[in-house]
Design a protein around this motif. Structure first.
Motif, PDB file in Angstrom:
ATOM      1  N   ALA A  62       0.839  -1.199   0.000  1.00 62.09           N
ATOM      2  CA  ALA A  62       0.000   0.000   0.000  1.00 62.09           C
ATOM      3  C   ALA A  62       0.874   1.248   0.000  1.00 62.09           C
ATOM      4  O   ALA A  62       1.809   1.358   0.804  1.00 62.09           O
ATOM      5  N   PRO A  63       0.615   2.206  -0.905  1.00 60.01           N
ATOM      6  CA  PRO A  63       1.384   3.451  -0.869  1.00 60.01           C
ATOM      7  C   PRO A  63       1.106   4.215   0.414  1.00 60.01           C
ATOM      8  O   PRO A  63      -0.013   4.182   0.939  1.00 60.01           O
ATOM      9  N   ASP A  64       2.122   4.892   0.914  1.00 59.16           N
ATOM     10  CA  ASP A  64       1.981   5.690   2.134  1.00 59.16           C
ATOM     11  C   ASP A  64       1.168   6.942   1.795  1.00 59.16           C
ATOM     12  O   ASP A  64       1.651   7.812   1.062  1.00 59.16           O
ATOM     13  N   PRO A  65      -0.048   7.075   2.294  1.00 59.46           N
ATOM     14  CA  PRO A  65      -0.890   8.213   1.896  1.00 59.46           C
ATOM     15  C   PRO A  65      -0.304   9.558   2.289  1.00 59.46           C
ATOM     16  O   PRO A  65      -0.496  10.546   1.588  1.00 59.46           O
ATOM     17  N   VAL A  66       0.416   9.595   3.410  1.00 57.50           N
ATOM     18  CA  VAL A  66       1.014  10.865   3.856  1.00 57.50           C
ATOM     19  C   VAL A  66       2.128  11.271   2.902  1.00 57.50           C
ATOM     20  O   VAL A  66       2.217  12.433   2.470  1.00 57.50           O
ATOM     21  N   GLU A  67       2.976  10.320   2.535  1.00 56.92           N
ATOM     22  CA  GLU A  67       4.078  10.634   1.618  1.00 56.92           C
ATOM     23  C   GLU A  67       3.552  11.049   0.250  1.00 56.92           C
ATOM     24  O   GLU A  67       4.029  12.030  -0.337  1.00 56.92           O
ATOM     25  N   VAL A  68       2.568  10.306  -0.266  1.00 59.64           N
ATOM     26  CA  VAL A  68       2.059  10.621  -1.603  1.00 59.64           C
ATOM     27  C   VAL A  68       1.389  11.992  -1.609  1.00 59.64           C
ATOM     28  O   VAL A  68       1.589  12.795  -2.531  1.00 59.64           O
ATOM     29  N   ALA A  69       0.587  12.287  -0.586  1.00 60.15           N
ATOM     30  CA  ALA A  69      -0.079  13.588  -0.514  1.00 60.15           C
ATOM     31  C   ALA A  69       0.935  14.719  -0.411  1.00 60.15           C
ATOM     32  O   ALA A  69       0.779  15.776  -1.047  1.00 60.15           O
ATOM     33  N   LYS A  70       2.004  14.511   0.381  1.00 59.19           N
ATOM     34  CA  LYS A  70       3.061  15.522   0.508  1.00 59.19           C
ATOM     35  C   LYS A  70       3.750  15.746  -0.833  1.00 59.19           C
ATOM     36  O   LYS A  70       3.986  16.896  -1.244  1.00 59.19           O
ATOM     37  N   ALA A  71       4.059  14.664  -1.535  1.00 59.97           N
ATOM     38  CA  ALA A  71       4.712  14.774  -2.830  1.00 59.97           C
ATOM     39  C   ALA A  71       3.826  15.537  -3.811  1.00 59.97           C
ATOM     40  O   ALA A  71       4.291  16.429  -4.536  1.00 59.97           O
ATOM     41  N   CYS A  72       2.532  15.203  -3.833  1.00 60.96           N
ATOM     42  CA  CYS A  72       1.613  15.863  -4.760  1.00 60.96           C
ATOM     43  C   CYS A  72       1.493  17.352  -4.449  1.00 60.96           C
ATOM     44  O   CYS A  72       1.489  18.189  -5.364  1.00 60.96           O
ATOM     45  N   GLU A  73       1.417  17.696  -3.173  1.00 60.65           N
ATOM     46  CA  GLU A  73       1.287  19.097  -2.783  1.00 60.65           C
ATOM     47  C   GLU A  73       2.507  19.900  -3.224  1.00 60.65           C
ATOM     48  O   GLU A  73       2.377  20.999  -3.779  1.00 60.65           O
ATOM     49  N   GLN A  74       3.694  19.358  -3.001  1.00 59.45           N
ATOM     50  CA  GLN A  74       4.904  20.095  -3.337  1.00 59.45           C
ATOM     51  C   GLN A  74       5.097  20.221  -4.845  1.00 59.45           C
ATOM     52  O   GLN A  74       5.534  21.262  -5.340  1.00 59.45           O
ATOM     53  N   VAL A  75       4.774  19.191  -5.581  1.00 65.81           N
ATOM     54  CA  VAL A  75       4.934  19.249  -7.033  1.00 65.81           C
ATOM     55  C   VAL A  75       3.850  20.132  -7.654  1.00 65.81           C
ATOM     56  O   VAL A  75       4.127  20.958  -8.534  1.00 65.81           O
ATOM     57  N   ALA A  76       2.613  19.998  -7.195  1.00 65.70           N
ATOM     58  CA  ALA A  76       1.506  20.773  -7.758  1.00 65.70           C
ATOM     59  C   ALA A  76       1.687  22.265  -7.531  1.00 65.70           C
ATOM     60  O   ALA A  76       1.193  23.081  -8.328  1.00 65.70           O
ATOM     61  N   ALA A  77       2.375  22.659  -6.474  1.00 64.36           N
ATOM     62  CA  ALA A  77       2.564  24.074  -6.159  1.00 64.36           C
ATOM     63  C   ALA A  77       3.294  24.817  -7.272  1.00 64.36           C
ATOM     64  O   ALA A  77       3.243  26.051  -7.344  1.00 64.36           O
ATOM     65  N   GLN A  78       3.955  24.092  -8.148  1.00 62.88           N
ATOM     66  CA  GLN A  78       4.681  24.726  -9.255  1.00 62.88           C
ATOM     67  C   GLN A  78       3.747  25.157 -10.387  1.00 62.88           C
ATOM     68  O   GLN A  78       4.164  25.904 -11.283  1.00 62.88           O
TER      69      GLN A  78
END
Length: 278
Positions: A62-78
């Motif tokens: 199972a993907p770590d939901p906290v890690e994936v959400a953090k990654a998406c937030e930081q990348v999407a901010a661009q």
């Protein structure tokens, strides 16, 4: 654009994975595509939930939901400004041997961002001869094993279409290579059921919820008789189909958008604009 690779934000030249990654060598991975405007992701929670379901269906940890959400937030901010961007989350079996057996190094997580090409208001679709296997191990999962879609889309392009539609093994209308399909029959808005092996698209599910649509078993021949046809996907939203072409050279023109399609498109735009996390 910076890309997230296994816990790090990296420049394009550094954003690499091993040539032995199972996602590359055998297509052992799952992914999601999320629409981002002005740094805000649309329906991210639904996409992450489906990522988890696809990973479970493939037998991945199972993907770590906290890690994936953090990654998406930081990348999407661009994704600044009003232009639509495509956020791609890829989660694979990670480093493994040159064969089907998985290794034990753990999964790979990549989150990347790029501008999304504008979608035209209408689309021509081609009916391709290769069926979806609704009983296959990958049915209903969004995996990186996309070669069948590449072949089908290439066939559609050769016929002057921008999307390909296929049936399941029983001859029922199923889905497109990167879209779900809706038809209007006798005033009713219908879409193939997931029993055909089609992906339960996020946009598809929202149209069902918001636009009084229903799942149904539909013979592929419905494309010959439907009053209206439209496609849904993360980057298309609701896209009217203006023509259907077949391998035998037949071509059918449709009103695009028809009244039901126009209402669905307007409803989706209004509801999606009001709530980025429906």
């Amino acid at each position: 654009m910076l890309t997230w690779v296994n816990g790090e934000l990296l420049n394009e030249s550094e954003a690499t994975v091993s040539v032995f990654d199972h996602g590359l060598t055998v297509g052992d991975g799952v992914f999601e595509t999320v629409k981002v405007v002005g740094g805000v992701s649309f329906a991210l929670g639904r996409h992450l939930a489906r990522l988890g379901r696809s990973a479970a269906g493939l037998g991945l940890p199972a993907p770590d939901p906290v890690e994936v959400a953090k990654a998406c937030e930081q990348v999407a901010a661009q994704a600044t400004g009003d232009a639509v961007h495509r956020l791609r989350i890829t989660y694979t079996g990670g480093f493994g041997p040159l064969g089907s057996q998985r290794g034990d190094a753990g999964p790979t997580l990549v989150v990347a961002l790029a501008p999304a090409a504008p979608q035209p208001d209408v689309a021509t679709v081609a009916v391709v001869p290769w069926p979806r296997n609704e009983r296959g191990a990958l049915a209903g999962l969004k995996t990186t094993s996309y070669a069948e879609n590449v072949i089908a889309l290439d066939r559609a392009a050769a016929a002057g279409a921008s999307e390909a539609l296929c049936a399941d093994t029983r001859g029922r209308l199923c889905e497109g290579t990167g879209s779900n399909v809706f038809v209007v029959v006798g005033g009713r808005l219908l879409t193939p059921s997931t029993a055909t092996g089609c992906l339960a698209g996020v946009t598809r599910d929202l149209v069902i919820e918001w636009c009084d649509a229903a799942e149904a078993d539909l013979d592929l021949g419905v494309l010959d008789t439907a009053d209206e046809i439209f496609l849904t996907s993360t980057t298309r939203d609701v896209q009217a189909v203006s023509a259907v072409v077949w391998d035998d050279g037949r071509r059918r023109e449709l009103p695009a958008p028809g009244p039901v399609t126009a209402r669905a498109a307007a409803t989706f735009a209004s509801r999606a604009g009001a709530d980025p996390e429906p």
